[in-house]
Scaffold this motif. Structure first.
Motif, PDB file in Angstrom:
ATOM      1  N   SER A   1       0.852 -10.786 -48.215  1.00  0.00           N
ATOM      2  CA  SER A   1       1.295  -9.589 -48.924  1.00  0.00           C
ATOM      3  C   SER A   1       0.064  -8.745 -49.258  1.00  0.00           C
ATOM      4  N   SER A   2       0.231  -7.773 -50.108  1.00  0.00           N
ATOM      5  CA  SER A   2      -0.847  -6.813 -50.325  1.00  0.00           C
ATOM      6  C   SER A   2      -0.877  -6.352 -51.781  1.00  0.00           C
ATOM      7  N   ALA A   3      -2.065  -5.997 -52.235  1.00  0.00           N
ATOM      8  CA  ALA A   3      -2.212  -5.436 -53.584  1.00  0.00           C
ATOM      9  C   ALA A   3      -1.486  -4.106 -53.710  1.00  0.00           C
ATOM     10  N   THR A   4      -1.054  -3.546 -52.591  1.00  0.00           N
ATOM     11  CA  THR A   4      -0.296  -2.294 -52.636  1.00  0.00           C
ATOM     12  C   THR A   4       0.968  -2.446 -53.488  1.00  0.00           C
ATOM     13  N   VAL A   5       1.474  -3.682 -53.652  1.00  0.00           N
ATOM     14  CA  VAL A   5       2.704  -3.885 -54.438  1.00  0.00           C
ATOM     15  C   VAL A   5       2.491  -3.627 -55.933  1.00  0.00           C
TER      16      VAL A   5
ATOM     17  N   SER B   1     -17.001   1.491 -55.662  1.00  0.00           N
ATOM     18  CA  SER B   1     -16.527   2.832 -55.300  1.00  0.00           C
ATOM     19  C   SER B   1     -16.839   3.136 -53.827  1.00  0.00           C
ATOM     20  N   VAL B   2     -16.217   4.193 -53.314  1.00  0.00           N
ATOM     21  CA  VAL B   2     -16.464   4.606 -51.922  1.00  0.00           C
ATOM     22  C   VAL B   2     -17.962   4.862 -51.721  1.00  0.00           C
ATOM     23  N   LEU B   3     -18.572   5.600 -52.651  1.00  0.00           N
ATOM     24  CA  LEU B   3     -19.991   5.929 -52.477  1.00  0.00           C
ATOM     25  C   LEU B   3     -20.886   4.715 -52.637  1.00  0.00           C
TER      26      LEU B   3
ATOM     27  N   PRO C   1      -9.574   4.760 -37.415  1.00  0.00           N
ATOM     28  CA  PRO C   1      -9.311   3.764 -38.462  1.00  0.00           C
ATOM     29  C   PRO C   1      -8.708   4.415 -39.715  1.00  0.00           C
ATOM     30  N   ASN C   2      -7.774   3.719 -40.349  1.00  0.00           N
ATOM     31  CA  ASN C   2      -7.198   4.183 -41.614  1.00  0.00           C
ATOM     32  C   ASN C   2      -8.058   3.760 -42.787  1.00  0.00           C
ATOM     33  N   ASN C   3      -8.691   2.606 -42.649  1.00  0.00           N
ATOM     34  CA  ASN C   3      -9.371   1.999 -43.794  1.00  0.00           C
ATOM     35  C   ASN C   3     -10.856   2.352 -43.829  1.00  0.00           C
ATOM     36  N   LEU C   4     -11.413   2.242 -45.024  1.00  0.00           N
ATOM     37  CA  LEU C   4     -12.764   2.753 -45.253  1.00  0.00           C
ATOM     38  C   LEU C   4     -13.843   2.022 -44.447  1.00  0.00           C
ATOM     39  N   MET C   5     -13.894   0.705 -44.541  1.00  0.00           N
ATOM     40  CA  MET C   5     -15.018  -0.007 -43.912  1.00  0.00           C
ATOM     41  C   MET C   5     -15.076   0.207 -42.399  1.00  0.00           C
ATOM     42  N   PRO C   6     -13.961   0.064 -41.665  1.00  0.00           N
ATOM     43  CA  PRO C   6     -14.068   0.332 -40.230  1.00  0.00           C
ATOM     44  C   PRO C   6     -14.468   1.768 -39.912  1.00  0.00           C
ATOM     45  N   TYR C   7     -14.074   2.688 -40.787  1.00  0.00           N
ATOM     46  CA  TYR C   7     -14.479   4.082 -40.560  1.00  0.00           C
ATOM     47  C   TYR C   7     -15.995   4.223 -40.724  1.00  0.00           C
ATOM     48  N   ILE C   8     -16.528   3.619 -41.798  1.00  0.00           N
ATOM     49  CA  ILE C   8     -17.984   3.659 -42.021  1.00  0.00           C
ATOM     50  C   ILE C   8     -18.703   3.059 -40.812  1.00  0.00           C
TER      51      ILE C   8
ATOM     52  N   LYS D   1     -18.701  11.948 -39.007  1.00  0.00           N
ATOM     53  CA  LYS D   1     -18.953  11.741 -40.431  1.00  0.00           C
ATOM     54  C   LYS D   1     -17.707  11.203 -41.121  1.00  0.00           C
ATOM     55  N   LEU D   2     -17.951  10.612 -42.271  1.00  0.00           N
ATOM     56  CA  LEU D   2     -16.856  10.107 -43.090  1.00  0.00           C
ATOM     57  C   LEU D   2     -16.378  11.218 -44.014  1.00  0.00           C
ATOM     58  N   THR D   3     -15.069  11.315 -44.194  1.00  0.00           N
ATOM     59  CA  THR D   3     -14.553  12.179 -45.254  1.00  0.00           C
ATOM     60  C   THR D   3     -14.211  11.298 -46.450  1.00  0.00           C
ATOM     61  N   VAL D   4     -14.859  11.560 -47.558  1.00  0.00           N
ATOM     62  CA  VAL D   4     -14.564  10.815 -48.788  1.00  0.00           C
ATOM     63  C   VAL D   4     -13.348  11.479 -49.427  1.00  0.00           C
ATOM     64  N   TYR D   5     -12.295  10.701 -49.603  1.00  0.00           N
ATOM     65  CA  TYR D   5     -11.048  11.279 -50.112  1.00  0.00           C
ATOM     66  C   TYR D   5     -11.077  11.463 -51.632  1.00  0.00           C
TER      67      TYR D   5
ATOM     68  N   ALA E   1       0.018   0.040 -40.956  1.00  0.00           N
ATOM     69  CA  ALA E   1      -0.548   1.372 -41.154  1.00  0.00           C
ATOM     70  C   ALA E   1       0.385   2.221 -42.026  1.00  0.00           C
ATOM     71  N   VAL E   2      -0.131   2.607 -43.179  1.00  0.00           N
ATOM     72  CA  VAL E   2       0.698   3.330 -44.147  1.00  0.00           C
ATOM     73  C   VAL E   2       1.270   4.623 -43.552  1.00  0.00           C
ATOM     74  N   GLY E   3       0.400   5.445 -42.946  1.00  0.00           N
ATOM     75  CA  GLY E   3       0.848   6.738 -42.405  1.00  0.00           C
ATOM     76  C   GLY E   3       1.917   6.564 -41.335  1.00  0.00           C
TER      77      GLY E   3
ATOM     78  N   PHE F   1      -6.451  -7.993 -51.612  1.00  0.00           N
ATOM     79  CA  PHE F   1      -7.030  -6.724 -52.021  1.00  0.00           C
ATOM     80  C   PHE F   1      -7.621  -6.076 -50.751  1.00  0.00           C
ATOM     81  N   ASN F   2      -8.845  -5.635 -50.691  1.00  0.00           N
ATOM     82  CA  ASN F   2      -9.290  -4.881 -49.496  1.00  0.00           C
ATOM     83  C   ASN F   2     -10.190  -5.726 -48.597  1.00  0.00           C
ATOM     84  N   PRO F   3      -9.634  -6.300 -47.525  1.00  0.00           N
ATOM     85  CA  PRO F   3     -10.439  -7.135 -46.637  1.00  0.00           C
ATOM     86  C   PRO F   3     -11.496  -6.313 -45.916  1.00  0.00           C
TER      87      PRO F   3
HETATM   88  C1  UD1 Z   1      -4.887   0.888 -47.855  1.00  0.00           C
HETATM   89  C2  UD1 Z   1      -3.401   1.148 -47.971  1.00  0.00           C
HETATM   90  C3  UD1 Z   1      -2.740  -0.103 -48.514  1.00  0.00           C
HETATM   91  C4  UD1 Z   1      -3.062  -1.289 -47.606  1.00  0.00           C
HETATM   92  C5  UD1 Z   1      -4.578  -1.445 -47.499  1.00  0.00           C
HETATM   93  C6  UD1 Z   1      -5.006  -2.559 -46.566  1.00  0.00           C
HETATM   94  C7  UD1 Z   1      -3.113   3.549 -48.357  1.00  0.00           C
HETATM   95  C8  UD1 Z   1      -2.728   4.594 -49.343  1.00  0.00           C
HETATM   96  N1  UD1 Z   1      -3.164   2.290 -48.839  1.00  0.00           N
HETATM   97  O1  UD1 Z   1      -5.405   0.603 -49.137  1.00  0.00           O
HETATM   98  O2  UD1 Z   1      -1.350   0.103 -48.579  1.00  0.00           O
HETATM   99  O3  UD1 Z   1      -2.495  -2.457 -48.144  1.00  0.00           O
HETATM  100  O4  UD1 Z   1      -5.151  -0.227 -47.023  1.00  0.00           O
HETATM  101  O5  UD1 Z   1      -4.846  -2.201 -45.229  1.00  0.00           O
HETATM  102  O6  UD1 Z   1      -3.361   3.824 -47.199  1.00  0.00           O
HETATM  103  N2  UD1 Z   1     -11.326   6.287 -48.159  1.00  0.00           N
HETATM  104  C9  UD1 Z   1     -12.089   7.428 -47.913  1.00  0.00           C
HETATM  105  N3  UD1 Z   1     -12.211   7.872 -46.628  1.00  0.00           N
HETATM  106  C10 UD1 Z   1     -11.600   7.245 -45.576  1.00  0.00           C
HETATM  107  C11 UD1 Z   1     -10.823   6.076 -45.824  1.00  0.00           C
HETATM  108  C12 UD1 Z   1     -10.700   5.656 -47.138  1.00  0.00           C
HETATM  109  O7  UD1 Z   1     -12.648   8.012 -48.837  1.00  0.00           O
HETATM  110  O8  UD1 Z   1     -11.719   7.692 -44.424  1.00  0.00           O
HETATM  111  C13 UD1 Z   1     -11.210   5.797 -49.545  1.00  0.00           C
HETATM  112  C14 UD1 Z   1      -9.806   5.757 -50.101  1.00  0.00           C
HETATM  113  O9  UD1 Z   1      -9.461   6.967 -50.708  1.00  0.00           O
HETATM  114  C15 UD1 Z   1      -9.902   4.587 -51.088  1.00  0.00           C
HETATM  115  C16 UD1 Z   1     -10.942   3.641 -50.445  1.00  0.00           C
HETATM  116  O10 UD1 Z   1     -11.667   4.457 -49.532  1.00  0.00           O
HETATM  117  O11 UD1 Z   1     -10.425   5.026 -52.325  1.00  0.00           O
HETATM  118  C17 UD1 Z   1     -10.303   2.510 -49.669  1.00  0.00           C
HETATM  119  O12 UD1 Z   1      -9.360   3.006 -48.751  1.00  0.00           O
HETATM  120  P1  UD1 Z   1      -8.633   2.077 -47.677  1.00  0.00           P
HETATM  121  O13 UD1 Z   1      -9.645   1.266 -46.958  1.00  0.00           O
HETATM  122  O14 UD1 Z   1      -7.727   2.937 -46.859  1.00  0.00           O
HETATM  123  O15 UD1 Z   1      -7.787   1.047 -48.561  1.00  0.00           O
HETATM  124  P2  UD1 Z   1      -6.679   1.335 -49.692  1.00  0.00           P
HETATM  125  O16 UD1 Z   1      -6.371   2.768 -49.822  1.00  0.00           O
HETATM  126  O17 UD1 Z   1      -7.086   0.610 -50.915  1.00  0.00           O
END
Ligand code: UD1
Length: 344
Positions: free
Chosen positions: A123-127, A269-271, A196-203, A213-217, A85-87, A177-179
């Motif tokens: 490893s991760s595409a974050t590198v 894209s997110v949308l 959840p930190n990541n987009l798909m589990p949040y959706i 609701k989802l907040t689109v960053y 978790a990045v945060g 990349f993004n699993p």
């Molecule tokens: C994130 C991590 C990355 C990690 C990867 C896999 C950050 C900055 N990067 O990547 O280091 O390797 O997860 O776990 O956290 N989004 C929204 N709303 C949300 C969540 C995400 O709009 O509630 C957007 C993000 O801005 C991004 C996309 O969805 O454009 C994907 O986000 P996310 O799933 O968190 O993945 P990454 O940011 O690519």
């Protein structure tokens, strides 16, 4: 052949166990369940059968790992165990360095003592950092902006240094990349603790009504619709990539090891992801546009040609598959939790 899988109860680990079992390998799992549940391993058994040993323990602990190598003839290691978790990594950097680097170094040490030379590393595409042009390929310069990313980068470096010092140690580094998505059985999938930190589990959680609701960053990025573009890869494709990498590492990997991107080469894209989820599953996903998240880049997708050429691996599933499978898993999970009276 016995394969030690660290972090096997986790999201990518559990899916990879199924591929290993179906290919006839005998996985031995070590997991401390710090971000997973033993029940995922029970469900792996339901799907793919097989008998292997499960050790509840810490990969950083020398005696624990040594004992596994003493009792099993381990042919190779797939190393998933790590905090991600990045945060949290920004708040607790030492916990991340201690755990993620400690585990990698301990494994290398014990493998070296046991004469085991093959490791597949997560490893991760974050590198690829903030400054490269897409598509990202394995030759590009690497950099990171947070402690989590740096543990991945440093682990890569440690693995390469260890490989340079010992010709038998040939790590294969996989940059995910993004699993997304889940096993088609609906029995295993991602199960994040808390928000959840990541987009798909949040959706998924918004669709199920667990979150409002989802907040689109941000919708002011330089992308076709202004929202962030990522390379989403189905977790089953990713798991199959590990099997290919393992086989290649056992048969063909040269001295020094190798690095591969595991992505699809396509950006979404997110949308686009959100509307695909709504369409495929016929479920609404309410959202609002918020501000950008610190550390995010506009666009990230892979040049996945090296893995195709060298490993003979290519992602086969698409965004619709990911959305469908993620939703099947989410609805099953919600039903089980309700049946067990789990408070969410
Ligand atoms: C994130 C991590 C990355 C990690 C990867 C896999 C950050 C900055 N990067 O990547 O280091 O390797 O997860 O776990 O956290 N989004 C929204 N709303 C949300 C969540 C995400 O709009 O509630 C957007 C993000 O801005 C991004 C996309 O969805 O454009 C994907 O986000 P996310 O799933 O968190 O993945 P990454 O940011 O690519």
């Amino acid at each position: 052949m016995k394969i030690l899988v660290t972090g096997g109860a986790g999201y990518i680990g559990s899916h990879t166990l199924i591929e290993l079992l179906e290919a006839g390998y005998e996985p031995v799992v070590i997991d401390d369940y710090s971000n997973s549940e033993p029940s995922s391993l029970e469900r792996v058994r339901e799907i793919a059968g097989g008998i292997w040993e499960i050790i509840e323990g810490d990969v950083c602990d020398y005696d624990t790992v040594k004992d596994i190598f003493d009792r099993h003839e381990v042919g190779a290691v797939i190393h998933f165990a790590g905090f991600k978790a990045v945060g949290e990594s920004v708040e607790k950097p030492l916990m991340y360095y201690r755990n993620n680097l400690g585990a990698t170094m301990n494994l290398i040490r014990v493998m070296n003592e046991a004469g085991v030379g093959r490791m597949i590393f997560s490893s991760s595409a974050t590198v690829y950092g903030m400054n490269n042009q897409v598509p990202f390929d394995e030759t590009m310069p690497v950099s990171c902006t947070n402690p989590y990313g740096r543990t991945k980068l440093m682990s890569e470096q440690i693995l390469k240094d260890a490989a340079a010092a010992d010709g038998n140690f040939r790590p294969v580094i996989l940059r995910y990349f993004n699993p997304a998505g889940a096993h088609t059985s609906g029995l295993i999938g991602e199960n994040p603790r808390g928000i959840p930190n990541n987009l798909m589990p949040y959706i998924q959680q918004v669709a199920s009504g667990r979150r409002e609701k989802l907040t689109v960053y941000g919708n002011d990025y330089d992308t076709p619709d202004g929202t962030g573009v990522r390379d989403y890869i189905h977790v089953v494709d990713l798991a199959k990539g590990h099997l290919k990498a393992l086989e290649w590492s056992l048969e063909s990997c040269g001295e020094g090891g190798e690095v591969f991107n595991l992505g699809t080469g396509r950006g979404t894209s997110v949308l686009q992801l959100l509307t695909a989820f709504e369409r495929v599953n016929e479920v609404p996903v309410p959202y609002v546009i918020g501000s950008r998240r610190a550390g995010d880049i506009a666009t990230c997708y892979a040049d996945a040609s090296k893995a195709e050429k060298v490993l003979g691996w290519k992602a086969e599933k698409n965004i619709e598959d990911m959305c469908r499978d993620a939703w099947r898993w989410e609805t099953n999970k919600a039903r089980w939790e309700t049946n067990r009276g789990v408070q969410r």
